[in-house]
Design an enzyme around this catalytic site. Sequence first.
Site, PDB file in Angstrom:
ATOM      1  N   LYS A  62       0.736  -0.980   0.007  1.00  0.00           N
ATOM      2  CA  LYS A  62      -0.032   0.006   0.024  1.00  0.00           C
ATOM      3  C   LYS A  62       0.755   1.316  -0.180  1.00  0.00           C
ATOM      4  O   LYS A  62       0.670   2.153  -0.487  1.00  0.00           O
ATOM      5  CB  LYS A  62      -0.746   0.042   1.043  1.00  0.00           C
ATOM      6  CG  LYS A  62      -2.162  -0.965   1.167  1.00  0.00           C
ATOM      7  CD  LYS A  62      -2.726  -1.286   2.239  1.00  0.00           C
ATOM      8  CE  LYS A  62      -3.719  -2.529   2.198  1.00  0.00           C
ATOM      9  NZ  LYS A  62      -4.235  -2.893   3.586  1.00  0.00           N
ATOM     10  N   HIS A 106       0.470  -5.847  18.359  1.00  0.00           N
ATOM     11  CA  HIS A 106      -0.551  -6.980  18.406  1.00  0.00           C
ATOM     12  C   HIS A 106      -1.410  -6.378  19.578  1.00  0.00           C
ATOM     13  O   HIS A 106      -0.879  -5.747  20.709  1.00  0.00           O
ATOM     14  CB  HIS A 106       0.162  -8.122  18.902  1.00  0.00           C
ATOM     15  CG  HIS A 106       1.023  -8.811  17.791  1.00  0.00           C
ATOM     16  ND1 HIS A 106       0.838  -9.404  16.864  1.00  0.00           N
ATOM     17  CD2 HIS A 106       2.056  -8.661  17.881  1.00  0.00           C
ATOM     18  CE1 HIS A 106       1.679  -9.934  16.110  1.00  0.00           C
ATOM     19  NE2 HIS A 106       2.809  -9.261  16.507  1.00  0.00           N
ATOM     20  N   ARG A 260      15.766  49.560  -3.507  1.00  0.00           N
ATOM     21  CA  ARG A 260      15.814  48.149  -3.993  1.00  0.00           C
ATOM     22  C   ARG A 260      14.376  47.853  -4.336  1.00  0.00           C
ATOM     23  O   ARG A 260      14.187  47.542  -5.636  1.00  0.00           O
ATOM     24  CB  ARG A 260      16.282  47.504  -2.816  1.00  0.00           C
ATOM     25  CG  ARG A 260      16.718  46.179  -2.840  1.00  0.00           C
ATOM     26  CD  ARG A 260      17.774  45.512  -1.758  1.00  0.00           C
ATOM     27  NE  ARG A 260      16.935  45.510  -0.478  1.00  0.00           N
ATOM     28  CZ  ARG A 260      17.465  44.864   0.435  1.00  0.00           C
ATOM     29  NH1 ARG A 260      18.471  44.335   0.466  1.00  0.00           N
ATOM     30  NH2 ARG A 260      16.643  44.748   1.435  1.00  0.00           N
ATOM     31  N   MET A 440      40.754  23.127   2.123  1.00  0.00           N
ATOM     32  CA  MET A 440      39.699  23.041   1.944  1.00  0.00           C
ATOM     33  C   MET A 440      38.793  22.719   3.128  1.00  0.00           C
ATOM     34  O   MET A 440      37.623  23.288   3.520  1.00  0.00           O
ATOM     35  CB  MET A 440      38.996  22.290   0.765  1.00  0.00           C
ATOM     36  CG  MET A 440      37.576  22.250   0.186  1.00  0.00           C
ATOM     37  SD  MET A 440      37.300  20.821  -0.939  1.00  0.00           S
ATOM     38  CE  MET A 440      37.887  21.817  -2.305  1.00  0.00           C
TER      39      MET A 440
HETATM   40  C1  LIG Z   1      17.840  41.719   6.093  1.00  0.00           C
HETATM   41  C2  LIG Z   1      16.792  42.579   6.558  1.00  0.00           C
HETATM   42  C3  LIG Z   1      16.597  43.107   7.709  1.00  0.00           C
HETATM   43  C4  LIG Z   1      17.440  42.679   8.826  1.00  0.00           C
HETATM   44  O1  LIG Z   1      18.449  43.551   8.908  1.00  0.00           O
HETATM   45  P1  LIG Z   1      19.698  43.177   9.812  1.00  0.00           P
HETATM   46  O2  LIG Z   1      20.709  44.557   9.777  1.00  0.00           O
HETATM   47  O3  LIG Z   1      20.291  42.197   9.928  1.00  0.00           O
HETATM   48  O4  LIG Z   1      18.979  43.681  11.190  1.00  0.00           O
HETATM   49  C5  LIG Z   1      15.387  43.935   7.921  1.00  0.00           C
HETATM   50  N1  LIG Z   1      14.751  44.447   6.992  1.00  0.00           N
HETATM   51  C6  LIG Z   1      14.952  43.954   5.619  1.00  0.00           C
HETATM   52  C7  LIG Z   1      13.880  44.397   4.596  1.00  0.00           C
HETATM   53  C8  LIG Z   1      15.995  43.134   5.316  1.00  0.00           C
HETATM   54  O5  LIG Z   1      16.188  42.672   4.235  1.00  0.00           O
END
Ligand SMILES: *Cc1c(COP(=O)(O)O)cnc(C)c1O
Length: 498
Positions: A62, A106, A260, A440
Amino acid sequence: MIFGTGIDAQEISAVQKLVERRPRFVDVILTANERAVFDERKGKHQWEYLAGRFSLKEAYSKAIGTGIGSAVHWHDLETDYTAQGAPVLVKHPYDKQYQAHISISHTGDSVHTSVILEDMASLTQPVSSHRPAWLEISASALAHNVAYIKELAHAERFMAVVKANAYGHGLPEIVTVALAAQVDGFAVATLDEGVWLRHFGVTLPIYILGVTPANQANILADQQLTAIVPSLNWLNEALAALTVAQKLPVSIGVDTGMGRIGIRDEAELLATVQTLQAAVDKVDFQAIGMHFATADGAGSDQAYFEKQMARWHALVDPLDLPATVIKHQANSASALWHDQVIAHDMVRVGAGMYGFDASSGVLEARATQPVLSLKAELVHVKQVAAGESISYGATYTTTEPTWIGTVPVGYADGYARLLQGADVLLPDGQRAPIIGRVTMDQLLIALPTEYPVGTVITLIGQVGQEEITLVDLADRLATIPYEVATGLSPRLPRRIVN
Ligand SMILES: *Cc1c(COP(=O)(O)O)cnc(C)c1O
């Protein structure tokens, strides 16, 4: 991953009756080795044994998904016992693909069995548990950092940022200690990291800080992972893709100067809020946030910090947001050094929680404690004469008779090759230099005297008054502690310590 499960139950007396009618049935079910066990048993134990094998073989078929007779036959399967007396499958036709976990019990006149087949291909890398090189994760340091930062930032909620294998510290270990430290949520970078956390059993809010492709909105909603809305277009695409019953949890991303992801424009932000409010049956509008670009810098960066704050106010203050919407701005640096952050609803903290200085020493020290130590045992110790070269490239030659220790850590573990010449700490707090090239999987240290094999060496961490931090290593490597930490390989076992 589990490939399949099968359960089965049989009446022992019914199996016995079958055999009394058709004695050959025993050899249909049992292999020759099992038949020998059957013959040794007497009375009721004999029938229990036979019914157990019968039921187990049914359960296996099964789990494969076919039933007995096509993909698997009675004699393809053979059981035996472990030294502790537990039944095991010693022969089964898919042993290269699946690991079989079995159980037989069992009760009265019945026998119940279960078979779980685990896909071995999903065990993508060897588990590291026997290496004399490991990371220690301090639960008390992490708990201290969480409480300290929450207090310092007057934050109502502490979101633990655990992207990239918890900054290299190890996701399962950090999530475990962060839950014990009563964090209020987690943040990761990718959808897969979020799904992993849900599978691990996390029920707190989980934010996906990066952009998740809008066509994956169903997975986000299904797993209740909070997506950052980076644009109005993204939101419209996600709403169009959404077909599941659950609501999509979202947090609007506002770009005030990080450049960003996120919405930069007033009109687009307003339209996004209106779209969310018109779609209350499909989305759960949880939060709105931003990210600082310079909060960990010194001097003139303060001006940029203030510029981002001003843009936030200009964009967000005019919005008529539901009272339940959480505002979040601060990462570690802004939570630790900037008390004018207005959004105390929630802080998103990585570096500070792990206890490394996000400013790399530029700003005044804060009372956080490092969570991670990297340790290893000496695996080989020898004395070499003067004039002997050590490691690849013969870049180091002894000038006097020297005791040399071999440490089983290398650049494949994330301990960079460029750290040749850095120090490690001996158990008595003395420093010992790394000599010759870091290879390594191993590196070599010059010992002041003979130390026994098994001596614990600290590569990152504190011994007595001496300490080597992620920041120290980052400085040597001309990078930031984040990069050193995230480079620590999954090959290093992680251990939670107090
Ligand atoms: C990575 C990240 C955090 C955390 O940043 P730290 O400097 O590690 O505290 C907070 N907000 C966003 C949008 C992140 O990309």
